[in-house]
Write a protein that holds these residues in place. Structure first.
Motif, PDB file in Angstrom:
ATOM      1  N   ARG A   2       0.849  -1.185   0.000  1.00 47.47           N
ATOM      2  CA  ARG A   2       0.000   0.000   0.000  1.00 47.47           C
ATOM      3  C   ARG A   2       0.889   1.242   0.000  1.00 47.47           C
ATOM      4  N   GLU A   3       0.798   2.021  -1.096  1.00 43.14           N
ATOM      5  CA  GLU A   3       1.628   3.222  -1.195  1.00 43.14           C
ATOM      6  C   GLU A   3       1.163   4.267  -0.193  1.00 43.14           C
ATOM      7  N   ASN A   4       2.108   4.920   0.464  1.00 34.47           N
ATOM      8  CA  ASN A   4       1.800   5.988   1.403  1.00 34.47           C
ATOM      9  C   ASN A   4       2.041   7.312   0.687  1.00 34.47           C
ATOM     10  N   TRP A   5       0.959   7.944   0.214  1.00 34.66           N
ATOM     11  CA  TRP A   5       1.101   9.162  -0.589  1.00 34.66           C
ATOM     12  C   TRP A   5       1.618  10.332   0.244  1.00 34.66           C
ATOM     13  N   ASP A   6       1.370  10.303   1.562  1.00 38.52           N
ATOM     14  CA  ASP A   6       1.882  11.390   2.382  1.00 38.52           C
ATOM     15  C   ASP A   6       3.396  11.309   2.500  1.00 38.52           C
ATOM     16  N   ASP A   7       3.935  10.091   2.645  1.00 38.87           N
ATOM     17  CA  ASP A   7       5.393   9.929   2.634  1.00 38.87           C
ATOM     18  C   ASP A   7       5.970  10.355   1.283  1.00 38.87           C
ATOM     19  N   LEU A   8       5.228  10.089   0.204  1.00 39.18           N
ATOM     20  CA  LEU A   8       5.693  10.467  -1.130  1.00 39.18           C
ATOM     21  C   LEU A   8       5.886  11.974  -1.242  1.00 39.18           C
ATOM     22  N   ARG A   9       5.083  12.726  -0.507  1.00 38.53           N
ATOM     23  CA  ARG A   9       5.226  14.191  -0.486  1.00 38.53           C
ATOM     24  C   ARG A   9       6.605  14.584   0.048  1.00 38.53           C
ATOM     25  N   PHE A  10       7.104  13.861   1.024  1.00 39.02           N
ATOM     26  CA  PHE A  10       8.430  14.135   1.582  1.00 39.02           C
ATOM     27  C   PHE A  10       9.519  13.737   0.591  1.00 39.02           C
ATOM     28  N   VAL A  11       9.311  12.625  -0.104  1.00 40.84           N
ATOM     29  CA  VAL A  11      10.260  12.198  -1.127  1.00 40.84           C
ATOM     30  C   VAL A  11      10.408  13.274  -2.193  1.00 40.84           C
ATOM     31  N   LEU A  12       9.288  13.806  -2.663  1.00 40.13           N
ATOM     32  CA  LEU A  12       9.318  14.825  -3.711  1.00 40.13           C
ATOM     33  C   LEU A  12      10.030  16.084  -3.223  1.00 40.13           C
ATOM     34  N   ALA A  40      10.726   5.589   5.901  1.00 45.94           N
ATOM     35  CA  ALA A  40       9.481   4.817   5.885  1.00 45.94           C
ATOM     36  C   ALA A  40       9.052   4.500   4.467  1.00 45.94           C
ATOM     37  N   TYR A  41       9.194   5.476   3.584  1.00 42.17           N
ATOM     38  CA  TYR A  41       8.778   5.235   2.194  1.00 42.17           C
ATOM     39  C   TYR A  41       9.705   4.238   1.519  1.00 42.17           C
ATOM     40  N   GLU A  42      11.005   4.405   1.705  1.00 38.39           N
ATOM     41  CA  GLU A  42      11.949   3.487   1.072  1.00 38.39           C
ATOM     42  C   GLU A  42      11.769   2.063   1.600  1.00 38.39           C
ATOM     43  N   GLU A  43      11.459   1.932   2.886  1.00 41.58           N
ATOM     44  CA  GLU A  43      11.211   0.602   3.437  1.00 41.58           C
ATOM     45  C   GLU A  43       9.929   0.003   2.862  1.00 41.58           C
ATOM     46  N   ALA A  44       8.907   0.834   2.683  1.00 42.33           N
ATOM     47  CA  ALA A  44       7.620   0.347   2.170  1.00 42.33           C
ATOM     48  C   ALA A  44       7.734  -0.148   0.738  1.00 42.33           C
ATOM     49  N   VAL A  45       8.511   0.571  -0.092  1.00 37.72           N
ATOM     50  CA  VAL A  45       8.601   0.191  -1.503  1.00 37.72           C
ATOM     51  C   VAL A  45       9.756  -0.764  -1.776  1.00 37.72           C
ATOM     52  N   GLY A  46      10.660  -0.907  -0.785  1.00 35.90           N
ATOM     53  CA  GLY A  46      11.727  -1.885  -0.934  1.00 35.90           C
ATOM     54  C   GLY A  46      12.888  -1.444  -1.791  1.00 35.90           C
ATOM     55  N   ILE A  47      13.012  -0.159  -2.067  1.00 33.36           N
ATOM     56  CA  ILE A  47      14.141   0.356  -2.831  1.00 33.36           C
ATOM     57  C   ILE A  47      14.616   1.661  -2.216  1.00 33.36           C
TER      58      ILE A  47
END
Length: 289
Positions: A2-12, A40-47
């Motif tokens: 399950r993608e965490n779009w809020d974490d993606l905001r930090f990635v961007l 958290a995002y990198e752990e969730a997506v595995g890369i």
């Protein structure tokens, strides 16, 4: 997964700012929060999204498509927010107006007073900055700004012309020059100074026209100023025969997604009318001999 779009905001934010500290400032959080959300995002997506070095965070080419997809998500989320704001916006409420320091200090205050007399249920917040705020992120609903052209995502109209003149301290006879720095260096006035004035003659500079006026008033040199700043200051005198006819259109604009929201459209109309009513003052003695 399950993608965490809020974490993606930090990635961007990290990808666009190039550092954790830059992302933290942009998002209004602390350094540790950004690190935690990226992890958290990198752990969730595995890369691993970033190459992490002492010089900052960079995106390797293989992950560039991930960042571009994140930008698409961000644009979609921002668009939904603006549309929802437009649907629920009444004719009264808060309006944030961003403008340059010259306009915020010397032009807008009496206009805002007049505006509130016509629309007393509006609350005007003035955001003073010489940099362009991101109206796509609803940092402000309306911008009042002298500029050559609008970004394509803004909708607005010209409400006059801002003229410029060359001024120095009265009776000083100074022939040194004062320059522009920061965002003002990239304006038409800054470009003219860069091509027409010998850098060796520039003894000081500022990133603010009101500040530059104060420096000029001490007799340190000649300054190109919005005409209304120089002409209305008894400490200064106009220097003729040097400066060409320099002027910039004054735009009153909103983001395209908010342009037709009633309270925003009406406020923009009233601001434009008020600026047109003082057009001679804004234009000044452009082209005077």
């Amino acid at each position: 997964m399950r993608e965490n779009w809020d974490d993606l905001r930090f990635v961007l934010a990290v990808a666009e700012e190039g550092s954790v500290s830059g992302a933290a400032r942009r998002l209004g959080v602390n350094h540790a929060t950004v690190l935690r959300r990226i992890a958290a995002y990198e752990e969730a997506v595995g890369i691993e999204i970033f190459d992490k070095t002492a010089r900052g965070y960079s995106v390797p080419p293989v992950q560039s498509r991930v960042i571009e997809a994140a930008r698409e998500v961000d644009r979609a989320v921002q668009a939904v927010g603006r549309m929802l704001q437009g649907v629920r916006s009444p004719l009264s409420g808060n309006i944030r107006v961003t403008a340059t320091d010259t306009f915020c200090q010397f032009v807008l205050p009496p206009i805002v007073a007049e505006l509130r007399s016509e629309a007393p249920d509006l609350r005007i917040e003035i955001l003073c900055t010489n940099t362009h705020l991101d109206l796509a992120r609803t940092h402000a609903e309306i911008t009042v700004r002298p500029t050559v052209r609008l970004p394509e995502y803004l909708v607005g109209e010209t409400a006059g012309v801002l003229g410029f003149g060359l001024f120095r301290a009265r009776g000083a006879g100074a022939d040194d020059w004062l320059g522009l720095s920061g965002p003002l260096a990239r304006t038409p006035v800054g470009s003219w100074i860069a091509t027409a004035v010998d850098p060796a003659r520039i003894v000081a500079a500022a990133d603010s026209f009101p500040v530059l006026r104060e420096v000029a008033a001490t007799g340190q040199g000649m300054a190109v100023l919005p005409d209304l700043l120089g002409a209305e200051d008894p400490r200064l005198e106009r220097v003729t025969g040097i400066l060409p006819d320099l002027s910039v259109d004054i735009w009153v604009a909103s983001h395209a997604d908010l342009a037709e929201v009633p309270r925003i459209a009406e406020t923009r109309r009233l601001l434009s009318e008020a600026l047109r009513a003082i057009a001679p003052r804004l234009r000044g003695a452009v082209g005077a001999p």
